[in-house]
Design a protein around this motif. Structure first.
Motif, short mmCIF file in Angstrom:
data_model
loop_
_atom_site.label_atom_id
_atom_site.label_comp_id
_atom_site.label_asym_id
_atom_site.label_seq_id
_atom_site.Cartn_x
_atom_site.Cartn_y
_atom_site.Cartn_z
N LYS A 15 0.82 -1.21 0.00
CA LYS A 15 0.00 0.00 0.00
C LYS A 15 0.86 1.26 0.00
CE LYS A 15 -0.93 -0.09 4.97
NZ LYS A 15 -2.00 -0.20 5.97
N ILE A 16 2.04 1.21 0.59
CA ILE A 16 2.96 2.35 0.56
C ILE A 16 3.58 2.48 -0.83
CG2 ILE A 16 5.03 3.38 1.58
CD1 ILE A 16 2.65 3.19 3.51
N GLN A 17 3.92 1.36 -1.45
CA GLN A 17 4.45 1.39 -2.81
C GLN A 17 3.44 2.02 -3.76
OE1 GLN A 17 5.22 -2.77 -3.44
NE2 GLN A 17 7.39 -2.57 -2.89
N PHE A 18 2.19 1.59 -3.64
CA PHE A 18 1.14 2.11 -4.51
C PHE A 18 0.93 3.61 -4.27
CE2 PHE A 18 -3.34 2.75 -5.71
CZ PHE A 18 -3.24 2.40 -7.04
N PHE A 19 0.95 4.02 -3.00
CA PHE A 19 0.80 5.44 -2.70
C PHE A 19 1.95 6.26 -3.28
CE2 PHE A 19 1.68 9.10 0.05
CZ PHE A 19 0.50 9.79 -0.11
N LEU A 20 3.18 5.79 -3.15
CA LEU A 20 4.33 6.49 -3.72
C LEU A 20 4.22 6.60 -5.23
CD1 LEU A 20 7.31 5.04 -1.67
CD2 LEU A 20 6.44 7.38 -1.62
N TRP A 21 3.80 5.52 -5.89
CA TRP A 21 3.63 5.53 -7.33
C TRP A 21 2.58 6.56 -7.73
CZ3 TRP A 21 -0.53 3.94 -10.50
CH2 TRP A 21 -0.22 3.91 -11.86
N GLN A 22 1.45 6.60 -7.03
CA GLN A 22 0.41 7.59 -7.31
C GLN A 22 0.92 9.00 -7.06
OE1 GLN A 22 -2.85 6.26 -4.79
NE2 GLN A 22 -4.04 5.90 -6.65
N LEU A 23 1.69 9.19 -6.00
CA LEU A 23 2.23 10.51 -5.66
C LEU A 23 3.11 11.04 -6.78
CD1 LEU A 23 2.20 12.48 -3.24
CD2 LEU A 23 4.32 11.41 -2.52
N PHE A 24 3.98 10.19 -7.33
CA PHE A 24 4.86 10.61 -8.41
C PHE A 24 4.13 10.78 -9.74
CE2 PHE A 24 8.16 8.94 -5.50
CZ PHE A 24 8.91 10.09 -5.42
N GLN A 25 2.95 10.20 -9.86
CA GLN A 25 2.13 10.36 -11.07
C GLN A 25 1.20 11.57 -10.96
OE1 GLN A 25 2.23 8.45 -13.91
NE2 GLN A 25 3.99 7.45 -13.01
N ASP A 26 1.24 12.29 -9.85
CA ASP A 26 0.34 13.42 -9.58
C ASP A 26 -1.13 13.00 -9.59
OD1 ASP A 26 2.03 15.46 -8.94
OD2 ASP A 26 2.02 16.37 -10.92
N SER A 27 -1.42 11.81 -9.12
CA SER A 27 -2.81 11.38 -9.08
C SER A 27 -3.39 11.41 -7.68
CB SER A 27 -2.95 9.97 -9.68
OG SER A 27 -2.24 9.04 -8.92
N VAL A 28 -2.58 11.77 -6.68
CA VAL A 28 -3.10 11.99 -5.33
C VAL A 28 -3.65 13.41 -5.32
CG1 VAL A 28 -2.53 12.14 -2.88
CG2 VAL A 28 -1.44 10.41 -4.30
N LEU A 29 -4.94 13.54 -5.02
CA LEU A 29 -5.59 14.84 -5.16
C LEU A 29 -5.32 15.75 -3.96
CD1 LEU A 29 -8.95 13.84 -6.81
CD2 LEU A 29 -6.92 14.80 -7.87
N THR A 30 -4.12 16.30 -3.94
CA THR A 30 -3.80 17.32 -2.96
C THR A 30 -4.29 18.66 -3.50
OG1 THR A 30 -1.65 17.71 -3.96
CG2 THR A 30 -1.74 16.08 -2.19
N ARG A 31 -4.37 19.64 -2.65
CA ARG A 31 -4.86 20.96 -3.09
C ARG A 31 -3.97 21.52 -4.19
NH1 ARG A 31 -7.60 25.32 0.63
NH2 ARG A 31 -8.47 23.36 1.29
N ASP A 32 -2.67 21.28 -4.11
CA ASP A 32 -1.73 21.76 -5.12
C ASP A 32 -2.02 21.15 -6.49
OD1 ASP A 32 0.65 23.08 -6.06
OD2 ASP A 32 1.63 21.12 -5.99
N VAL A 33 -2.22 19.84 -6.53
CA VAL A 33 -2.51 19.14 -7.79
C VAL A 33 -3.86 19.62 -8.35
CG1 VAL A 33 -3.00 16.90 -8.84
CG2 VAL A 33 -1.11 17.14 -7.24
N MET A 34 -4.84 19.77 -7.48
CA MET A 34 -6.16 20.20 -7.93
C MET A 34 -6.10 21.62 -8.49
SD MET A 34 -8.32 18.36 -4.91
CE MET A 34 -9.83 19.19 -5.14
N ASN A 35 -5.29 22.50 -7.91
CA ASN A 35 -5.13 23.85 -8.45
C ASN A 35 -4.49 23.81 -9.83
OD1 ASN A 35 -6.29 25.31 -6.38
ND2 ASN A 35 -4.38 25.54 -5.26
#
Length: 54
Positions: A15-35
């Motif tokens: 689950k950490i590997q998957f989260f890191l992969w999503q983070l580097f793909q900009d698919s984790v919807l943080t406020r910065d990515v959404m902006n």
């Protein structure tokens, strides 16, 4: 593109590997990515109600 083999070879939980992969793909919807995607949203912090700097 980037080579993400280091993520999948790391000795960390899946689950950490998957989260890191999503983070580097900009698919984790943080406020910065959404902006960057054009989302205007609320310009104040959800916790302290102060205006956030973009």
């Amino acid at each position: 593109g980037c080579n993400f083999k280091w993520i999948w070879r790391a000795k960390i939980p899946l689950k950490i590997q998957f989260f890191l992969w999503q983070l580097f793909q900009d698919s984790v919807l943080t406020r910065d990515v959404m902006n960057r995607r054009g989302w205007l949203g609320r310009p104040v912090c959800s916790f302290c109600d102060e205006r956030e700097i973009s």
